[in-house]
Design an enzyme around this catalytic site. Structure first.
Site, short mmCIF file in Angstrom:
data_model
loop_
_atom_site.label_atom_id
_atom_site.label_comp_id
_atom_site.label_asym_id
_atom_site.label_seq_id
_atom_site.Cartn_x
_atom_site.Cartn_y
_atom_site.Cartn_z
N ASP A 279 0.82 -1.21 0.00
CA ASP A 279 0.00 0.00 0.00
C ASP A 279 0.85 1.26 0.00
O ASP A 279 2.07 1.22 0.26
CB ASP A 279 -0.89 0.03 1.24
CG ASP A 279 -2.13 -0.85 1.07
OD1 ASP A 279 -2.39 -1.28 -0.06
OD2 ASP A 279 -2.81 -1.10 2.08
N LYS A 301 -3.66 3.15 -2.51
CA LYS A 301 -4.76 4.07 -2.78
C LYS A 301 -4.44 5.42 -2.14
O LYS A 301 -4.05 5.46 -0.97
CB LYS A 301 -6.07 3.54 -2.20
CG LYS A 301 -6.45 2.14 -2.65
CD LYS A 301 -7.77 1.73 -2.03
CE LYS A 301 -8.06 0.27 -2.28
NZ LYS A 301 -7.17 -0.60 -1.49
#
Length: 549
Positions: A279, A301
């Site tokens: 991530d 994200k």
């Protein structure tokens, strides 16, 4: 090599320890773990030794030293603070040809106690030959972090199968290859995950399959020794079968960013991964600890910018596991606290993909601890609530009436970009405008910054200081403790009590706060401190809330 490492079998053998203090206690503790029958000889024996050696197999003799007590001893330990007596014990033991250790006196030791890594029946001894025992202990501590506890259970399981393996696999080479596959493959993974029964079943299945694939032919060399060999095709087929089995996915919490906050299990799985999906909130320092030759794929994200949609991530995990790969899904913080880990394992479960979940230190815990803000405190807060600033599909979380309890700490994840909406909504819902609130940016990292204020003032303070994301908000009376309890990065503090009072907030040791009459920055210091702040990537999320307490 000045000494030769040996492992003594001391179970039910007599060991004499002369001395009854703390040093004797440490030696007695180690020797009792090896099953020795321990005799402690001293006029005074401390209570800890009495409790440790309360079994009838041990003996406590409250007498002064006499060499007659050495009779039938396997080894002798001199653990007194009397140098002359220690020399006498050494001389008497040497005369009786009994190995002796005089504690902290290397030249009077026939043997040395190493620093021990115990994964029974796997035991590792580390010795500096008495030159640097502290260094040996440091090396032991390093090894403790690298060797999982499951290795001991794995060794015991191998011991149970050793006879069957020897009977079913006739060659040394074949047996070695079988054990290498077991120790590096599915069997060890199951054992390390705590699935002992499944590991046993897997090892039995592997053995049966290997035995069925072996073509053995007997031969005898000139010395009459059997040289039966496993055919090369059979061995190759076994390796192919092992490589083509289903892989596994590890959902690993990477914590807030400081690599020292990783768990041992997280580090072990990261270092055996074939591919890592990571991530945006995984720090470069943590990512660098993954296996060097593993494929590393960014699927992070950021706000309004998803590199890979969640459904796409789920598909990547499933496909990689079906290829037989060991997959690490590395997620900032904890996978199950606003980390969407639940959605990922639902997908894995639907495709019958084996998985493990490794918890990590969530951002709320790290931010609070590193900012000196206890999430709960008997005088201030009896529960804590974790809340996201945004719900599914990006809808704002406007449930402000749920956050009015003054005896509760509320932590807002992903709330920095909606700070004006949050503070206005809380005040309109009935929360006092003077409620303390803090912004913690880059928690646990060297560039951590903390901004404190109230619901009424925090928006203006943030506009002036521009703390970057990733950041979270902590609201509640516990925030008032930050000024006194802050500890992290204090060496970077710039503290000036001689400047005149101003209406501006100030930045201190990575901490921006409302002004205090006894601690102010002048304009030059404030400008210099604020110039150190940089804007980092933002974060996003779409779960609701978790209440603890």
């Amino acid at each position: 090599m000045n000494t030769f490492p040996l492992f003594f079998k001391l179970e039910d053998r007599k060991v004499l320890i002369v001395g009854g203090g703390d040093v004797a206690l440490r030696k007695a503790d180690l020797l009792s773990r090896a099953g020795a029958c321990i005799t402690v000889l001293a006029p005074s024996i401390n209570h800890e030794i009495q409790a440790l050696l309360s079994s009838s197999k041990h003996e406590l003799i409250y007498e002064h030293y006499n060499k007659t007590y050495m009779t039938n001893s396997r080894v002798i330990i001199a653990a007194t603070d009397d140098e002359r007596l220690n020399h006498q014990i050494h001389a008497d033991a040497t005369a009786l040809n009994i190995p002796v250790n005089v504690v902290d006196t290397p030249h009077l030791c026939d043997f040395i106690f190493p620093a021990i890594v115990d994964r029974n029946p796997i035991v590792i001894g580390i010795s500096s030959n008495g030159k640097a025992p502290v260094l040996a202990r440091l090396l032991r501590a390093r090894l403790e972090t690298l060797i999982p506890q499951g290795y001991g259970k794995l060794a015991k399981l191998a011991g149970e199968f050793r006879g069957d393996v020897k009977a079913k696999i006739p060659t040394l080479t074949g047996r070695r290859q079988f054990w290498e596959r077991a120790f590096e493959g599915k069997v060890s993974q199951l054992m390390f995950a705590g699935n002992e029964n499944e590991a046993l079943a897997q090892l039995q299945a592997d053995l049966d399959n290997t035995a069925a694939s072996i073509t053995a032919k007997d031969a005898t060399d000139d010395n009459g020794l059997s040289t039966a060999s496993t055919s090369a095709p059979a061995i190759a087929n076994e390796f192919t079968a092992a490589r083509n089995t289903m892989g596994e996915v590890y959902i690993v919490g990477a914590g807030p960013g400081d690599p020292e906050l990783l768990t041992f299990k997280a580090l072990r799985l990261m270092q055996q991964a074939d591919i890592v999906y990571y991530d945006a909130l995984v720090s470069p320092q943590v990512l660098d600890l993954c296996r060097r030759d593993a494929d590393k794929v960014f699927v992070g994200k950021k706000r309004r910018n998803h590199a890979v949609a969640q459904l796409g991530i789920n598909e990547l995990l499933v496909n990689s596991a079906k290829e037989g790969r060991r997959v690490v899904r590395l997620k900032g913080g904890d996978p199950f606290i606003f980390g969407r880990g639940g959605e990922e394992i639902e997908s894995l479960r639907a495709h019958n993909i084996p998985y493990q979940v490794v918890p990590g230190i969530t951002a709320a815990n790290a931010a609070a601890s590193y900012a000196g803000i206890p999430l709960t405190h008997r005088d201030h807060s009896q529960s804590v609530r974790f809340v996201t600033g945004f719900l599914k599909a990006g809808a704002p979380n406007n449930n402000f009436k749920n956050f009015l309890d003054t005896d509760e700490t509320v932590v807002f994840y992903m709330g920095l970009h909606s700070l004006p909406r949050l503070t206005e909504g809380l005040i309109d819902a009935g929360r006092s405008a003077e409620t303390p609130i803090a912004i913690v940016s880059n928690a646990s990292m060297p560039n951590q910054q903390v901004l404190t204020g109230t619901l009424a003032s925090i928006v203006e303070l943030q506009e002036k200081n521009q703390l970057p994301t990733p950041a979270l908000l902590i609201m509640g009376d516990v925030v008032s403790l930050h000024h006194d309890l802050a500890w992290y990065n204090l060496h970077n503090q710039q503290h000036n009590q001689n400047t005149s009072e101003t209406d501006n907030n100030w930045l201190r040791g990575g901490t921006a706060t409302t002004p205090k009459s006894n601690a102010q920055f002048n304009a030059h210091q404030q400008a210099h401190a604020l110039s150190m702040i940089t804007n980092l990537a933002t974060e996003d999320g779409d779960l609701e809330q978790l209440i603890i307490g």
